[in-house]
Write a protein that holds these residues in place. Structure first.
Motif, PDB file in Angstrom:
ATOM      1  N   UNK A   1       0.803  -1.318   0.195  1.00 41.46           N
ATOM      2  CA  UNK A   1      -0.061  -0.003   0.059  1.00 41.46           C
ATOM      3  C   UNK A   1       0.905   1.294  -0.101  1.00 41.46           C
ATOM      4  N   UNK A   2       1.956   1.261   0.788  1.00 38.21           N
ATOM      5  CA  UNK A   2       2.792   2.474   0.677  1.00 38.21           C
ATOM      6  C   UNK A   2       3.621   2.404  -0.513  1.00 38.21           C
ATOM      7  N   UNK A   3       3.946   1.355  -1.223  1.00 34.03           N
ATOM      8  CA  UNK A   3       4.479   1.623  -2.382  1.00 34.03           C
ATOM      9  C   UNK A   3       3.544   2.173  -3.740  1.00 34.03           C
TER      10      UNK A   3
ATOM     11  N   UNK B   1       0.706   3.575  -3.123  1.00 37.39           N
ATOM     12  CA  UNK B   1       0.138   4.972  -2.762  1.00 37.39           C
ATOM     13  C   UNK B   1       1.271   6.138  -3.394  1.00 37.39           C
ATOM     14  N   UNK B   2       2.338   5.954  -3.046  1.00 36.87           N
ATOM     15  CA  UNK B   2       3.485   6.738  -3.422  1.00 36.87           C
ATOM     16  C   UNK B   2       3.782   6.844  -5.057  1.00 36.87           C
ATOM     17  N   UNK B   3       3.392   5.643  -5.613  1.00 35.10           N
ATOM     18  CA  UNK B   3       3.527   5.903  -7.353  1.00 35.10           C
ATOM     19  C   UNK B   3       4.717   5.102  -7.351  1.00 35.10           C
ATOM     20  N   UNK B   4       5.320   4.359  -6.556  1.00 35.37           N
ATOM     21  CA  UNK B   4       6.546   3.595  -6.786  1.00 35.37           C
ATOM     22  C   UNK B   4       6.273   2.201  -7.479  1.00 35.37           C
TER      23      UNK B   4
END
Lengths: 414, 414
Positions: free
Chosen positions: B269-271, B273-276
């Motif tokens: 989710x972090x990756x 949402x950051x666009x990574x």
């Protein structure tokens, strides 16, 4: 006693500096702004004109310069007749800009420590690795260099000095930086992500029991009950001012505490553990060499884009404990700033505002002679009172809680 | 009835395929393995020799080929005399490899759907966008193509067929894929991260009420109480087999559920949402164009490096509900595999093992004629019983719980 100013850099802080210089161009004279990208400087000039920020008619000009090229900076100082350089460019250009000032005799002011792009978190004291090596040369040439004159470092160093001046002995200085604002994005850093993350990936150095001690990021945290922003969790972090305050108040413990929400910590932890905050290149399967941190920076919001929607307040202050007339005393010296007020005034968010106003105040004190040290100084080595007087007028009033946090609350000079 | 084999790809699954082909080279004949990087193929051959996996003396050879170049693959098929191509290369090469098979008359077997690197999650049914467009041509030329013959898709399609064959009417097929193993790393994907993440960043399509419905990743989750691995949370995910099973059992609801721990979901989710996890290039401040997903892939552990320390088990199965003689019936058809046993046998982790054994079984059935369809087929269109018989012997036994999850547990043919 006009002192023409050259601003190096064209980010969010530079925009605040430009506005504040313009608002005080009766004291500061011609205003020049230079960065690698001319169009960014020109955009800042447009915002200055849009806000009608120039106090009186005067020069306001944009220039292109590679600040890593000391000779080019020196040439620009000569060309513009700048007598004060406010360096709010990347942390990698301090020494080349300072060299240009030493060569031309211009006063030098910055807001953060020099960094080598290839190194993270060098041995303490950080100033000893770069800036302080040039102190004797500044003295010899009579060049004024005011180091770390943003908010933290900068105003918080003056807070410490202000409290220390009222004590016979200083026992501890705890600097607390809380941003209780909200930018409404999933995740963003308030400064250049590259610099922001570099701050938190290395060893956390602090000064205790008259020696350097080490911890790691997010390992040492506590809650602080602060004016206006209320109870907030903050964690010991590495920060520039610890390294100069420890040198100037060697008998005191000196620590820096940065506020972080659980969400920030989670995102940071994921990125760090995956290796995405590394400044060391990796090779993709396709054979492209890439620095992961630069890709993270590329996908995150530009910090300057946060300003229009930023709401809430910051609270940054120093809890200083010591002894006066044989009794323990405590003071919390602090400022509260508002993101929206900052945006309404200069088009920037509060974090840029708090960082960008103080170096302009410092420049005005250099111009007036009060801080024209003719050598290299950190902010706590200068008289804090004229600094606070200017900051009060410029939008960053200093307040004090007597007896420590939650004590009697008043203006610093009340 | 020997059928020489050419393996395309040299990742973790290809290693399992090579070992299993070697263990059955009395049926399959010469074994060739080819990928973009010759040294990877050679490393796999070394592991085959180290395990003394060749059942009888025979050819085992490595080749370099660009699988995106159909003519080069066709030339290699001719050069090696391969009659069966097992394509376990990147998901981007299916169509060029299939074209080479159609041109040369070799049988084609793969384990995952074709993907266009520039597109994520195309419209359903996914097979309709690429593979099925070549079905008539396969029929016309009499070329056998067995699509999606890994575990999921693959064995789970056969599980569905096996259950459906015992029902008058199939009402629902829920495929559940749980990896209850532990690799001991902070975070890793079990397959190529690029493919793994692409699976989860798009729309989740599922087939219900005789139409395609949509949800998003991690939006629809439930707990499953499964044999051996116990209670596990799984989430509806997009997966290849839904797209063929929906075509072959259009009256049944078809859903795929993938097990994820909270830690995986948090990192993902972090990756995301950051666009990574984006496959679209971004530009760094230094002007370098970079695809974030490729950088994430570069910093994550190589999936094949996980094998030595991987412990625990996987459970993958189909809960099939339907009607028989007017009564509702349910069956759970499943396999449990063990990471360490897989590593001990072929030097790979369990996820690669479950994906790599089935296409070799399929190749053996093509060689024997049982699955030599002379046209294009998905696995559920083939008789599952000889497939299960081979898989039982090759390390992936099929079991059934009668009456649904928790029902009487027995071997499929007991």
């Amino acid at each position: 006693m006009k002192r023409n100013v050259l601003i190096i850099g064209a980010g969010g802080v530079a925009q605040v500096v430009a506005h504040k210089c313009a608002q005080n161009n009766d004291v500061l004279g011609d205003i020049h702004i230079a960065s690698r990208t001319l169009s960014k400087c020109e955009s800042i000039l447009e915002t200055v004109h849009a806000k009608r920020a120039m106090k009186q008619e005067g020069v306001l000009a944009a220039h292109q310069v590679d600040a890593m090229d000391s000779a080019a900076v020196a040439a620009l100082i000569r060309e513009t007749g700048a007598q004060i350089v406010i360096n709010v460019g990347s942390a990698f250009v301090n020494m080349t800009v300072m060299d240009a000032c030493i060569e031309t005799g211009a006063a030098y002011i910055d807001t953060a420590i020099h960094e080598d792009p290839a190194k993270i978190c060098e041995i303490p004291p950080w100033y000893g690795n770069y800036e302080w090596k040039k102190r004797d040369l500044c003295t010899e040439k009579g060049v004024t260099a005011i180091l770390g004159a943003g908010f933290d470092p900068g105003v918080v160093n003056a807070f410490a000095r202000f409290a220390a001046d009222q004590m016979d002995e200083v026992k501890s200085i705890d600097i607390v930086d809380i941003n209780a604002g909200s930018h409404g994005k999933y995740f963003a850093t308030n400064f250049d992500p590259e610099i922001n993350f570099r701050e938190f990936t290395g060893t956390v150095y602090y000064w205790e029991d008259q020696q350097w001690k080490e911890t790691s990021m997010f390992a040492s945290g506590r809650e602080w009950d602060l004016p206006v922003v209320g109870t907030q969790k903050a964690y010991q972090s590495g920060h520039d001012e610890v390294h100069s305050l420890a040198a100037n108040y060697p008998k005191a413990d000196v620590r820096f505490w940065m506020g972080f929400g659980d969400h920030y910590i989670n995102v940071f932890t994921v990125l760090k553990n995956l290796g995405l905050l590394s400044e060391k290149p990796v090779m993709t399967a396709e054979g492209q060499e890439v620095v992961p941190l630069k890709v993270v920076k590329a996908v995150l919001p530009d910090p300057s884009s946060l300003a229009p929607d930023y709401t809430g307040k910051t609270c940054i202050g120093d809890l200083v404990k010591g002894v006066k007339d044989g009794k323990d005393i405590e003071m919390f010296v602090y400022n509260v700033a508002d993101h929206k007020e900052a945006f309404d005034e200069v088009g920037s968010q509060g974090i840029s505002y708090t960082a960008g106003v103080p170096p302009v105040a410092a420049a005005m004190l250099v111009a007036s002679g009060e801080w024209d040290a003719k050598t290299m100084k950190n902010v706590e080595e200068m008289d804090p009172k004229p600094f606070f007087t200017l900051l009060d007028k410029m939008g960053l009033p200093t307040r004090v809680q007597i007896g420590g946090l939650g004590g009697e609350d008043k203006a610093w000079d009340a």
